[in-house]
Design a protein around this motif. Structure first.
Motif, PDB file in Angstrom:
ATOM      1  N   GLU A  77       0.832  -1.201   0.000  1.00  0.00           N
ATOM      2  CA  GLU A  77       0.000   0.000   0.000  1.00  0.00           C
ATOM      3  C   GLU A  77       0.870   1.256   0.000  1.00  0.00           C
ATOM      4  O   GLU A  77       0.578   2.236  -0.692  1.00  0.00           O
ATOM      5  CB  GLU A  77      -0.938  -0.002   1.203  1.00  0.00           C
ATOM      6  N   PHE A  78       1.939   1.199   0.778  1.00  0.00           N
ATOM      7  CA  PHE A  78       2.842   2.344   0.812  1.00  0.00           C
ATOM      8  C   PHE A  78       3.490   2.549  -0.557  1.00  0.00           C
ATOM      9  O   PHE A  78       3.643   3.689  -1.019  1.00  0.00           O
ATOM     10  CB  PHE A  78       3.920   2.124   1.871  1.00  0.00           C
ATOM     11  N   GLU A  79       3.852   1.459  -1.231  1.00  0.00           N
ATOM     12  CA  GLU A  79       4.450   1.548  -2.562  1.00  0.00           C
ATOM     13  C   GLU A  79       3.451   2.143  -3.552  1.00  0.00           C
ATOM     14  O   GLU A  79       3.808   3.006  -4.373  1.00  0.00           O
ATOM     15  CB  GLU A  79       4.899   0.163  -3.031  1.00  0.00           C
ATOM     16  N   VAL A  80       2.200   1.700  -3.479  1.00  0.00           N
ATOM     17  CA  VAL A  80       1.158   2.241  -4.358  1.00  0.00           C
ATOM     18  C   VAL A  80       0.999   3.746  -4.119  1.00  0.00           C
ATOM     19  O   VAL A  80       0.963   4.547  -5.063  1.00  0.00           O
ATOM     20  CB  VAL A  80      -0.186   1.520  -4.113  1.00  0.00           C
ATOM     21  N   LEU A  81       0.902   4.137  -2.870  1.00  0.00           N
ATOM     22  CA  LEU A  81       0.710   5.544  -2.542  1.00  0.00           C
ATOM     23  C   LEU A  81       1.877   6.397  -3.023  1.00  0.00           C
ATOM     24  O   LEU A  81       1.694   7.502  -3.538  1.00  0.00           O
ATOM     25  CB  LEU A  81       0.526   5.702  -1.029  1.00  0.00           C
ATOM     26  N   ASP A  82       3.077   5.875  -2.868  1.00  0.00           N
ATOM     27  CA  ASP A  82       4.263   6.603  -3.316  1.00  0.00           C
ATOM     28  C   ASP A  82       4.227   6.820  -4.831  1.00  0.00           C
ATOM     29  O   ASP A  82       4.489   7.921  -5.317  1.00  0.00           O
ATOM     30  CB  ASP A  82       5.521   5.836  -2.915  1.00  0.00           C
ATOM     31  N   LEU A  83       3.877   5.780  -5.582  1.00  0.00           N
ATOM     32  CA  LEU A  83       3.830   5.899  -7.039  1.00  0.00           C
ATOM     33  C   LEU A  83       2.703   6.829  -7.483  1.00  0.00           C
ATOM     34  O   LEU A  83       2.878   7.649  -8.396  1.00  0.00           O
ATOM     35  CB  LEU A  83       3.657   4.514  -7.672  1.00  0.00           C
ATOM     36  N   VAL A  84       1.551   6.724  -6.856  1.00  0.00           N
ATOM     37  CA  VAL A  84       0.425   7.590  -7.187  1.00  0.00           C
ATOM     38  C   VAL A  84       0.781   9.056  -6.913  1.00  0.00           C
ATOM     39  O   VAL A  84       0.437   9.949  -7.685  1.00  0.00           O
ATOM     40  CB  VAL A  84      -0.830   7.177  -6.389  1.00  0.00           C
ATOM     41  N   SER A  85       1.486   9.306  -5.816  1.00  0.00           N
ATOM     42  CA  SER A  85       1.864  10.675  -5.465  1.00  0.00           C
ATOM     43  C   SER A  85       2.808  11.287  -6.488  1.00  0.00           C
ATOM     44  O   SER A  85       2.908  12.509  -6.609  1.00  0.00           O
ATOM     45  CB  SER A  85       2.531  10.704  -4.084  1.00  0.00           C
ATOM     46  N   ARG A  86       3.491  10.417  -7.256  1.00  0.00           N
ATOM     47  CA  ARG A  86       4.413  10.905  -8.288  1.00  0.00           C
ATOM     48  C   ARG A  86       3.743  11.015  -9.650  1.00  0.00           C
ATOM     49  O   ARG A  86       4.408  11.277 -10.652  1.00  0.00           O
ATOM     50  CB  ARG A  86       5.636   9.980  -8.357  1.00  0.00           C
ATOM     51  N   GLY A  87       2.432  10.816  -9.676  1.00  0.00           N
ATOM     52  CA  GLY A  87       1.670  11.094 -10.888  1.00  0.00           C
ATOM     53  C   GLY A  87       1.393   9.909 -11.785  1.00  0.00           C
ATOM     54  O   GLY A  87       0.821  10.065 -12.869  1.00  0.00           O
ATOM     55  N   PHE A  88       1.770   8.685 -11.357  1.00  0.00           N
ATOM     56  CA  PHE A  88       1.511   7.518 -12.192  1.00  0.00           C
ATOM     57  C   PHE A  88       0.035   7.135 -12.131  1.00  0.00           C
ATOM     58  O   PHE A  88      -0.604   7.248 -11.083  1.00  0.00           O
ATOM     59  CB  PHE A  88       2.357   6.327 -11.730  1.00  0.00           C
ATOM     60  N   THR A  89      -0.511   6.674 -13.259  1.00  0.00           N
ATOM     61  CA  THR A  89      -1.879   6.180 -13.301  1.00  0.00           C
ATOM     62  C   THR A  89      -1.938   4.804 -12.656  1.00  0.00           C
ATOM     63  O   THR A  89      -0.907   4.161 -12.422  1.00  0.00           O
ATOM     64  CB  THR A  89      -2.390   6.076 -14.745  1.00  0.00           C
ATOM     65  N   TYR A  90      -3.165   4.307 -12.407  1.00  0.00           N
ATOM     66  CA  TYR A  90      -3.313   2.981 -11.813  1.00  0.00           C
ATOM     67  C   TYR A  90      -2.689   1.908 -12.706  1.00  0.00           C
ATOM     68  O   TYR A  90      -2.056   0.975 -12.223  1.00  0.00           O
ATOM     69  CB  TYR A  90      -4.789   2.665 -11.593  1.00  0.00           C
ATOM     70  N   VAL A  91      -2.874   2.058 -14.011  1.00  0.00           N
ATOM     71  CA  VAL A  91      -2.309   1.081 -14.944  1.00  0.00           C
ATOM     72  C   VAL A  91      -0.785   1.098 -14.867  1.00  0.00           C
ATOM     73  O   VAL A  91      -0.128   0.043 -14.815  1.00  0.00           O
ATOM     74  CB  VAL A  91      -2.781   1.359 -16.382  1.00  0.00           C
ATOM     75  N   GLU A  92      -0.199   2.302 -14.858  1.00  0.00           N
ATOM     76  CA  GLU A  92       1.261   2.436 -14.789  1.00  0.00           C
ATOM     77  C   GLU A  92       1.797   1.907 -13.464  1.00  0.00           C
ATOM     78  O   GLU A  92       2.864   1.274 -13.424  1.00  0.00           O
ATOM     79  CB  GLU A  92       1.658   3.897 -14.980  1.00  0.00           C
ATOM     80  N   VAL A  93       1.067   2.151 -12.387  1.00  0.00           N
ATOM     81  CA  VAL A  93       1.475   1.616 -11.085  1.00  0.00           C
ATOM     82  C   VAL A  93       1.460   0.092 -11.128  1.00  0.00           C
ATOM     83  O   VAL A  93       2.386  -0.575 -10.655  1.00  0.00           O
ATOM     84  CB  VAL A  93       0.542   2.127  -9.967  1.00  0.00           C
ATOM     85  N   GLY A  94       0.405  -0.471 -11.736  1.00  0.00           N
ATOM     86  CA  GLY A  94       0.306  -1.920 -11.843  1.00  0.00           C
ATOM     87  C   GLY A  94       1.451  -2.527 -12.628  1.00  0.00           C
ATOM     88  O   GLY A  94       1.997  -3.567 -12.247  1.00  0.00           O
ATOM     89  N   VAL A  95       1.837  -1.876 -13.724  1.00  0.00           N
ATOM     90  CA  VAL A  95       2.951  -2.357 -14.536  1.00  0.00           C
ATOM     91  C   VAL A  95       4.238  -2.366 -13.723  1.00  0.00           C
ATOM     92  O   VAL A  95       5.014  -3.334 -13.752  1.00  0.00           O
ATOM     93  CB  VAL A  95       3.115  -1.493 -15.801  1.00  0.00           C
ATOM     94  N   GLN A  96       4.479  -1.278 -12.984  1.00  0.00           N
ATOM     95  CA  GLN A  96       5.715  -1.186 -12.203  1.00  0.00           C
ATOM     96  C   GLN A  96       5.757  -2.210 -11.073  1.00  0.00           C
ATOM     97  O   GLN A  96       6.815  -2.716 -10.718  1.00  0.00           O
ATOM     98  CB  GLN A  96       5.867   0.224 -11.636  1.00  0.00           C
ATOM     99  N   MET A  97       4.564  -2.514 -10.514  1.00  0.00           N
ATOM    100  CA  MET A  97       4.519  -3.433  -9.385  1.00  0.00           C
ATOM    101  C   MET A  97       4.276  -4.877  -9.826  1.00  0.00           C
ATOM    102  O   MET A  97       4.335  -5.795  -8.997  1.00  0.00           O
ATOM    103  CB  MET A  97       3.425  -2.995  -8.408  1.00  0.00           C
ATOM    104  N   GLY A  98       3.955  -5.067 -11.110  1.00  0.00           N
ATOM    105  CA  GLY A  98       3.690  -6.404 -11.603  1.00  0.00           C
ATOM    106  C   GLY A  98       2.345  -6.957 -11.177  1.00  0.00           C
ATOM    107  O   GLY A  98       2.190  -8.173 -10.992  1.00  0.00           O
ATOM    108  N   VAL A  99       1.351  -6.065 -11.008  1.00  0.00           N
ATOM    109  CA  VAL A  99       0.010  -6.496 -10.624  1.00  0.00           C
ATOM    110  C   VAL A  99      -0.996  -5.847 -11.570  1.00  0.00           C
ATOM    111  O   VAL A  99      -0.653  -4.965 -12.362  1.00  0.00           O
ATOM    112  CB  VAL A  99      -0.319  -6.110  -9.159  1.00  0.00           C
ATOM    113  N   SER A 100      -2.247  -6.247 -11.485  1.00  0.00           N
ATOM    114  CA  SER A 100      -3.274  -5.680 -12.349  1.00  0.00           C
ATOM    115  C   SER A 100      -3.742  -4.330 -11.821  1.00  0.00           C
ATOM    116  O   SER A 100      -3.555  -4.001 -10.641  1.00  0.00           O
ATOM    117  CB  SER A 100      -4.473  -6.626 -12.432  1.00  0.00           C
TER     118      SER A 100
END
Length: 229
Positions: free
Chosen positions: A172-195
């Motif tokens: 959750e912390f990783e998701v929040l960090d990526l979202v705070s940097r402007g990544f979309t949900y799809v882009e966050v998923g790609v970086q984390m290897g999840v849907s």
């Protein structure tokens, strides 16, 4: 007569979504939409409107400049900010420049037409985060003890010492960090290897733990707690 609305927003998708909301309301008319400051300011010279919606992060000139010049050219026009920036500095500068309302982009579209009508009627629509900052600022100046806020860890390491009910999981912390940097949900998923749906599940959990309702509020609260830079 329908309220005449103008809009300046550089994000094409967001501009189109806002335009659809305005067009769908019979009491509102979208008179003009622009993607940059120069275009909207040139248009405003000869075209009076009732409401101007302004994004602060424009590509050519600051949205604050648009607000100030619009208020100078058209004193009767009510200006409302639509922004991803929920920090106190931007909020204060926007109101000082002449804005009468301030909405964070997340979660604004469903009620945007209502907010525009309220603005036109003399109100000052604000997202809860913005209203809370104004309240705290006023309380501080008035000498009133501000509303209590959660203790603020000084770093992500300190975050781990928060109570179990407040603690985010590492994912959750990783998701929040990526979202705070402007990544979309799809882009966050790609970086984390999840849907993207898994990312959305993490986002919902974050909202619940932080007691917020959208991404901007989540990022704002996390920064207040020292969890994000």
């Amino acid at each position: 007569m329908a309220t005449q609305v103008a809009l300046v927003e550089d994000d094409t998708g967001m501009r189109e979504r806002i335009a659809r909301v305005v067009d769908a309301d019979p009491s509102l008319t979208l008179a003009y939409s622009a993607s940059n400051a120069l275009d909207i300011l040139a248009w405003l010279v000869d075209n009076p409107v009732d409401v101007l919606l302004v994004d602060l992060g424009l590509p050519d000139h600051p949205g604050l400049q648009v607000i100030s010049q619009c208020r100078h050219m058209q004193p009767a026009c009510a200006v409302m900010v639509l922004s991803i920036f929920g920090d106190e500095a931007n909020m204060v500068q926007a109101f000082e420049a002449g804005a009468s309302g301030y909405l964070l982009k997340d979660g604004t579209e469903a009620d945007l037409a209502t907010h525009i009508r309220h603005l036109r009627a003399g109100g000052s629509p604000m997202s809860p985060v913005i209203a809370r900052q104004l309240l705290r600022r006023w309380q501080t100046r008035a000498g009133t003890p501000p509303e209590p806020v959660a203790a603020r860890p000084s770093s992500a390491a300190a975050y781990g010492a928060s109570t179990a009910s407040e603690r985010l999981s590492p994912r959750e912390f990783e998701v929040l960090d990526l979202v705070s940097r402007g990544f979309t949900y799809v882009e966050v998923g790609v970086q984390m290897g999840v849907s993207a749906s898994t990312v959305q599940t993490h986002i919902r959990n974050i909202y619940g733990k932080l007691d917020v309702h959208n991404k901007s509020e989540a990022v704002f609260e996390a920064r207040n707690l020292g969890w994000l830079p």
